[in-house]
Design a protein around this motif. Structure first.
Motif, mmCIF file in Angstrom:
data_model
loop_
_atom_site.group_PDB
_atom_site.id
_atom_site.type_symbol
_atom_site.label_atom_id
_atom_site.label_comp_id
_atom_site.label_asym_id
_atom_site.label_seq_id
_atom_site.Cartn_x
_atom_site.Cartn_y
_atom_site.Cartn_z
ATOM 1 N N HIS A 19 0.970 -1.185 0.087
ATOM 2 C CA HIS A 19 -0.161 0.257 -0.090
ATOM 3 C C HIS A 19 1.164 1.391 0.312
ATOM 4 N N HIS A 41 1.283 4.511 -2.582
ATOM 5 C CA HIS A 41 1.357 6.369 -1.524
ATOM 6 C C HIS A 41 2.580 6.380 -2.778
ATOM 7 N N SER A 85 -0.494 8.817 6.776
ATOM 8 C CA SER A 85 -1.639 8.970 6.654
ATOM 9 C C SER A 85 -2.484 7.869 7.857
ATOM 10 N N HIS A 104 -0.132 5.535 8.986
ATOM 11 C CA HIS A 104 1.476 5.468 8.004
ATOM 12 C C HIS A 104 2.232 6.934 8.501
ATOM 13 N N ASP A 135 -6.710 7.442 -0.468
ATOM 14 C CA ASP A 135 -6.513 5.779 -1.012
ATOM 15 C C ASP A 135 -7.440 5.775 -2.256
HETATM 16 ZN ZN LIG Z 1 -2.844 4.828 2.826
#
Ligand SMILES: [Zn+2]
Lengths: 337, 236
Positions: A115, A119, A139, A142, A305
């Motif tokens: 993921h 990004h 985010s 994260h 996302d």
């Molecule tokens: Zn994300």
């Protein structure tokens, strides 16, 4: 000779069901996102079981819409890229299993994508990446500093040891009785207030690029609590400004320091918190002081996302020969490597 | 007509390929190991062995629950993605009905069940009329003890089917005595070929809106609805 490469990306790691088609890793042909945020607002946060149920409702609709918008058939695709992790396991499973079914039905190569790699590669949809580069990914899930010396090579040089920055925003927003998701509210209020409250900054050990936001979150809650006990009032705007200043100070300082130490040519900002005006402004100001380092901040639709970023990252991995089997599983704790 | 049937709704993982009235192949495992890694390889192996390509399939039938939320979602996601992208119809069949189908030739009520923890079971009541399986009582979640009491009133033999039957066997025999009949181990697993036959002649469903039958709302939804109700009553 150089045939165009079309990759379908699928992303279901949290509360957005997304599918996209990207040409040559750079050009968006379709980018469809079905957000569940309205549903989760009722609960004050993302409920994993509810998220998984919504993904099943949306998955084929979203892929169909992407295929229609790109005006492509499965025979014209070169690969299918899907988020393998990290994220909510039940949510990830929907994307992974849909991707595997498509890969099998149409005999297409399958590529698992991290993921965070997604990004970072959102930036390639805006401008070509220049190596070496540094990516700050911030985010709800994260907070990471990732160094890349070339395509497909990821070195996590710093990450959060407890809460992600976005998570701290949501928790502080809750303490300030702001609606979910709290990040945008704090950003807005911070611009109306002044950073008059003394809140800690977790620099951690000398030379560490790791982050920690749980102490800051606790300090906010304690400060509010103590003020209440003493019958004092704290302006919500000032608390928002003080909290935001503390978060941004640490994020920006560590990013600048890493950019200098690693002699990067580009700094990329990625993840949903890239929408934060305070963070953007502070990073732009500090980066302007650095010589010959380009700052790239993608538009908001590519920071939150989406599946275009997964297709973009998947295109590079595909070109590097990465293939996944039909036994591919979702991995909620997947490491970036 | 080539039918692919998929069942990952409970502990067993089953896939079958049925053509007309012939069972071409069937893969069935019962090892409580993650369905996500094994479902697609099983489908691939099955079709390869039967020398059938995905494009030759005419119908996808899937067990749509009740069962494990995650398990049933894996089967349904694969089934609806295959059906949609191959442009063929999808049919959903109750996971309990698939299990009940094992009760051919039993003269009495057929009670399939899956354990639902804390003394509860997912269950329903079925009966064969000749070759035709009929649903007598719809699928539900109940306490096995209460369900056994209720079954006793019927004064008929009941065939209990399912891998989790052993967990409730003492309760069931305690209440029903000799009216409770238990099938042999081979009949305790839902057969994916039965699933294919059950789905074969049914009207297909809209693929995009196709979702599992969870029987229960998500816990967060239940709590949210309760709060809404409370606020309403306070508002008056
Ligand atoms: Zn994300």
């Amino acid at each position: 000779m150089n045939k165009d490469v079309y990759v379908l990306g699928i992303e279901t790691s949290c509360d957005e069901t997304a599918a996209a088609i990207v040409k040559n890793g750079k050009e968006i042909m379709a980018n469809v996102v079905a957000s569940q945020i309205e549903s989760h607002k009722r609960f004050g946060g993302v409920v994993p079981e509810v998220a998984s149920r919504h993904h099943v409702e949306q998955i084929t609709l979203v892929i169909e819409k992407a295929m229609h918008e790109a005006n492509l058939s499965f025979a014209e695709l070169d690969a299918i890229a899907v988020t393998q992790g990290p994220g909510l396991v039940g949510a990830l499973l929907i994307g992974v299993n849909a991707a595997k079914a498509l890969a099998f039905a149409h005999q297409l190569p399958l590529v698992a994508v991290h993921h965070i790699a997604g990004h970072i590669y959102a930036n390639r949809l805006v401008t070509e990446m220049k190596f070496p580069l540094l990516a700050l990914v911030v985010s709800g899930g994260h907070t990471e500093l990732v160094y890349m010396k070339e395509h497909g090579s990821f070195e996590v040089i710093g990450e959060t040891r407890d809460d992600a920055a976005g998570e701290a925003y949501d928790k502080v927003a809750r303490a300030l009785r702001l609606p979910y998701p709290g990040g945008p509210h704090i950003d807005r209020l911070a611009h109306e207030g002044r950073a008059t409250l003394d809140l800690p900054r977790a620099w951690l050990e000398d030379g560490s690029y790791d982050f920690s936001f749980s102490g800051l979150k606790s300090a906010v809650i304690n400060t509010l609590h103590n003020a209440e006990q003493r019958g004092e009032t704290i302006e919500i705007q000032d608390m928002a400004a003080s909290f935001q200043e503390s978060v941004i100070d640490v994020l920006v300082t560590k990013t600048i320091k890493a950019a200098q130490e690693y002699h990067v040519r580009q700094v990329l900002l990625a993840g949903g918190v890239a929408a934060n005006r305070g963070l953007r402004t502070a990073l732009e100001q500090k980066m302007a002081e650095l010589q010959e380092v380009e700052l790239v901040i993608p538009p908001l639709s590519l920071c939150t996302d989406n599946a275009a970023m997964i297709a973009a990252a998947g295109t590079i991995l595909f070109a590097h020969g990465k293939r996944s089997e039909l036994s591919l599983n979702a991995d909620p704790g997947l490491e970036l490597e | 007509m080539k039918v692919l049937a998929i069942d990952t709704s409970n502990a067993a993982l089953g896939v079958a390929l049925v053509e007309g009235s012939v069972v071409k192949g069937e893969i069935l495992t019962n090892i409580k190991k993650d369905h996500s890694t094994r479902l697609m390889p099983a489908v691939q192996l099955l079709l390869e062995n039967c020398q059938v390509t995905p494009q030759e399939l005419d119908l996808i039938v899937v067990a749509k629950g009740p069962g494990s939320y995650t398990g049933v979602r894996i089967g349904v996601t694969v089934a609806k993605t295959l059906a949609w992208s191959l442009n063929i119809p999808i049919v959903g069949v109750s996971s309990l009905e698939v299990l009940a189908a094992n009760g051919h030739y039993f003269n009495g009520l057929i009670c399939p069940l899956f354990d639902a923890r804390r003394g509860q079971i997912y269950t329903g009541l079925y009966r064969y009329h000749g070759n035709q399986l009929e649903c007598v009582e719809s699928d539900r979640i109940v306490l096995s003890s209460g369900w056994a009491q209720w079954l006793r009133e019927k004064q008929e033999p009941v065939l209990f089917l399912g891998g989790d039957v052993a967990l409730h066997q003492d309760i069931l025999t305690g209440v029903l005595g000799s009216l409770a009949v238990f099938g042999p181990p081979a009949l305790q697993l839902p057969r994916p070929s039965e699933l294919a036959f059950l789905g074969m002649n049914r009207t297909s469903e809209d693929v995009h809106s196709f979702v599992p039958n969870y029987v229960r709302l998500a816990e967060a939804e239940v709590n949210w609805l309760a709060r809404q109700k409370e606020q309403e009553s306070h508002g008056n």
